[in-house]
Design a protein around this motif. Sequence first.
Motif, PDB file in Angstrom:
ATOM      1  N   MET A   1      31.585  18.149  29.618  1.00  0.00           N
ATOM      2  CA  MET A   1      30.422  17.311  29.394  1.00  0.00           C
ATOM      3  C   MET A   1      30.857  15.850  29.371  1.00  0.00           C
ATOM      4  SD  MET A   1      27.947  19.362  26.861  1.00  0.00           S
ATOM      5  CE  MET A   1      28.466  21.001  26.466  1.00  0.00           C
ATOM      6  N   SER A   2      29.933  14.999  29.683  1.00  0.00           N
ATOM      7  CA  SER A   2      30.255  13.594  29.873  1.00  0.00           C
ATOM      8  C   SER A   2      29.611  12.717  28.808  1.00  0.00           C
ATOM      9  CB  SER A   2      29.753  13.169  31.257  1.00  0.00           C
ATOM     10  OG  SER A   2      29.764  11.785  31.399  1.00  0.00           O
ATOM     11  N   PHE A   3      30.313  11.619  28.485  1.00  0.00           N
ATOM     12  CA  PHE A   3      29.740  10.637  27.576  1.00  0.00           C
ATOM     13  C   PHE A   3      28.840   9.676  28.344  1.00  0.00           C
ATOM     14  CE2 PHE A   3      33.629  11.616  25.061  1.00  0.00           C
ATOM     15  CZ  PHE A   3      32.987  12.093  23.941  1.00  0.00           C
ATOM     16  N   LYS A   4      28.921   9.687  29.681  1.00  0.00           N
ATOM     17  CA  LYS A   4      28.126   8.753  30.473  1.00  0.00           C
ATOM     18  C   LYS A   4      26.667   9.196  30.542  1.00  0.00           C
ATOM     19  CE  LYS A   4      28.169   5.929  34.536  1.00  0.00           C
ATOM     20  NZ  LYS A   4      28.991   5.387  35.581  1.00  0.00           N
ATOM     21  N   ASN A   5      26.452  10.451  30.891  1.00  0.00           N
ATOM     22  CA  ASN A   5      25.095  11.003  30.961  1.00  0.00           C
ATOM     23  C   ASN A   5      24.971  12.084  29.897  1.00  0.00           C
ATOM     24  OD1 ASN A   5      24.414   9.455  33.285  1.00  0.00           O
ATOM     25  ND2 ASN A   5      25.633  10.868  34.498  1.00  0.00           N
ATOM     26  N   ILE A   6      24.440  11.706  28.768  1.00  0.00           N
ATOM     27  CA  ILE A   6      24.361  12.637  27.637  1.00  0.00           C
ATOM     28  C   ILE A   6      23.144  13.529  27.801  1.00  0.00           C
ATOM     29  CG2 ILE A   6      24.098  12.834  25.133  1.00  0.00           C
ATOM     30  CD1 ILE A   6      25.425  10.043  24.973  1.00  0.00           C
ATOM     31  N   GLN A   7      23.387  14.819  27.990  1.00  0.00           N
ATOM     32  CA  GLN A   7      22.314  15.814  27.997  1.00  0.00           C
ATOM     33  C   GLN A   7      22.412  16.515  26.649  1.00  0.00           C
ATOM     34  OE1 GLN A   7      23.682  17.603  31.692  1.00  0.00           O
ATOM     35  NE2 GLN A   7      21.702  17.076  32.587  1.00  0.00           N
ATOM     36  N   ILE A   8      21.702  15.989  25.700  1.00  0.00           N
ATOM     37  CA  ILE A   8      21.866  16.399  24.305  1.00  0.00           C
ATOM     38  C   ILE A   8      21.596  17.883  24.097  1.00  0.00           C
ATOM     39  CG2 ILE A   8      19.539  15.796  23.519  1.00  0.00           C
ATOM     40  CD1 ILE A   8      22.858  15.165  21.642  1.00  0.00           C
ATOM     41  N   GLY A   9      20.662  18.437  24.843  1.00  0.00           N
ATOM     42  CA  GLY A   9      20.367  19.867  24.713  1.00  0.00           C
ATOM     43  C   GLY A   9      21.572  20.740  25.033  1.00  0.00           C
ATOM     44  N   LEU A  10      22.324  20.362  26.071  1.00  0.00           N
ATOM     45  CA  LEU A  10      23.523  21.119  26.428  1.00  0.00           C
ATOM     46  C   LEU A  10      24.594  21.007  25.347  1.00  0.00           C
ATOM     47  CD1 LEU A  10      23.865  20.342  30.242  1.00  0.00           C
ATOM     48  CD2 LEU A  10      23.087  22.458  29.161  1.00  0.00           C
ATOM     49  N   TRP A  11      24.722  19.804  24.757  1.00  0.00           N
ATOM     50  CA  TRP A  11      25.681  19.627  23.666  1.00  0.00           C
ATOM     51  C   TRP A  11      25.302  20.522  22.484  1.00  0.00           C
ATOM     52  CZ3 TRP A  11      30.207  16.944  23.350  1.00  0.00           C
ATOM     53  CH2 TRP A  11      30.504  16.058  24.387  1.00  0.00           C
TER      54      TRP A  11
ATOM     55  N   LEU B   1      22.245  21.078  10.375  1.00  0.00           N
ATOM     56  CA  LEU B   1      22.383  22.523  10.551  1.00  0.00           C
ATOM     57  C   LEU B   1      23.758  22.900  11.096  1.00  0.00           C
ATOM     58  CD1 LEU B   1      21.160  25.428  10.678  1.00  0.00           C
ATOM     59  CD2 LEU B   1      20.407  24.857  12.997  1.00  0.00           C
ATOM     60  N   LEU B   2      24.216  22.168  12.099  1.00  0.00           N
ATOM     61  CA  LEU B   2      25.460  22.533  12.776  1.00  0.00           C
ATOM     62  C   LEU B   2      26.690  21.817  12.228  1.00  0.00           C
ATOM     63  CD1 LEU B   2      24.094  22.584  16.431  1.00  0.00           C
ATOM     64  CD2 LEU B   2      24.442  24.520  14.889  1.00  0.00           C
ATOM     65  N   HIS B   3      26.478  20.932  11.253  1.00  0.00           N
ATOM     66  CA  HIS B   3      27.584  20.143  10.689  1.00  0.00           C
ATOM     67  C   HIS B   3      28.334  19.418  11.801  1.00  0.00           C
ATOM     68  CE1 HIS B   3      26.945  22.009   6.804  1.00  0.00           C
ATOM     69  NE2 HIS B   3      26.935  23.189   7.397  1.00  0.00           N
ATOM     70  N   TYR B   4      27.552  18.742  12.656  1.00  0.00           N
ATOM     71  CA  TYR B   4      28.121  18.026  13.802  1.00  0.00           C
ATOM     72  C   TYR B   4      27.327  16.729  13.977  1.00  0.00           C
ATOM     73  CZ  TYR B   4      30.050  17.240  18.451  1.00  0.00           C
ATOM     74  OH  TYR B   4      30.705  16.716  19.524  1.00  0.00           O
ATOM     75  N   ASP B   5      28.027  15.626  14.129  1.00  0.00           N
ATOM     76  CA  ASP B   5      27.369  14.322  14.256  1.00  0.00           C
ATOM     77  C   ASP B   5      26.998  14.058  15.713  1.00  0.00           C
ATOM     78  OD1 ASP B   5      26.468  11.749  14.121  1.00  0.00           O
ATOM     79  OD2 ASP B   5      28.340  10.888  13.373  1.00  0.00           O
ATOM     80  N   PHE B   6      25.798  14.465  16.111  1.00  0.00           N
ATOM     81  CA  PHE B   6      25.341  14.256  17.479  1.00  0.00           C
ATOM     82  C   PHE B   6      25.087  12.774  17.777  1.00  0.00           C
ATOM     83  CE2 PHE B   6      24.264  18.742  16.838  1.00  0.00           C
ATOM     84  CZ  PHE B   6      24.882  19.286  17.949  1.00  0.00           C
ATOM     85  N   PHE B   7      24.842  11.995  16.756  1.00  0.00           N
ATOM     86  CA  PHE B   7      24.613  10.571  16.962  1.00  0.00           C
ATOM     87  C   PHE B   7      25.881   9.872  17.433  1.00  0.00           C
ATOM     88  CE2 PHE B   7      21.296  11.914  14.059  1.00  0.00           C
ATOM     89  CZ  PHE B   7      20.173  11.380  14.657  1.00  0.00           C
ATOM     90  N   ARG B   8      27.027  10.434  17.079  1.00  0.00           N
ATOM     91  CA  ARG B   8      28.298   9.854  17.509  1.00  0.00           C
ATOM     92  C   ARG B   8      28.424   9.868  19.034  1.00  0.00           C
ATOM     93  NH1 ARG B   8      33.789  11.292  14.607  1.00  0.00           N
ATOM     94  NH2 ARG B   8      32.661  10.128  13.047  1.00  0.00           N
TER      95      ARG B   8
END
Length: 141
Positions: A1-11, A57-64
Motif C-alpha cells: 500500500m502507498s502513502f501517496k494514494n491513501i485508500q483508507i478502506g483497504l488499510w 477499535l483496531l488500536h491503530y492510528d489511521f490518522f498517521r
Amino acid sequence: MSFKNIQIGLWIKSIVEEKKIKISEISEYFNIPEIDIIKMYDADDIDTDILLKWSVLLHYDFFRLYSQHLILYAPTNLNYTHKAEKSKPVIYGSAKNIYTKEIIDFILELIETNEKTTSQVMTEYKIPKTTLYKWIKKYRK
C-alpha cells in the motif's frame, strides 16, 4: 500500500484481517449492518468521526497515514514567509524528528527495491542528503 494514494478502506480491511476480528463484532461495535462495513472496506475516504472509531477499535492510528502523506508529499517550507511579514523576524521550531519509523522504512524500501534512486528520493521528498545516508547506514537490512 502507498502513502501517496491513501485508500483508507483497504488499510482498514488489512488491519482487520491482521487482527482477525469478525465482521459481526465490528457490525455490533458500529451498530450498523455488515454490508455497510464491507462498503467501508471499498471506500477511498471516510468521515473523521468514523475513522476515529476504527482507530479505537483496531488500536491503530489511521490518522498517521495522512500525516505521513503530508510529510512525504507536502513538506513544510521552513523558509517561506508571507510578503507582508518579511520585515518581521521569523523563528522556527526544530524540524528534527518529523520522520516516523514508517516513513523511513517506506523510503528505504523504495531505494532497496530500485523503485527510486537516492537522488530521486532527495529531489521528490526533499529529504536532505545527510539525513538519507544516515538512515541507510542505520536502518539498511
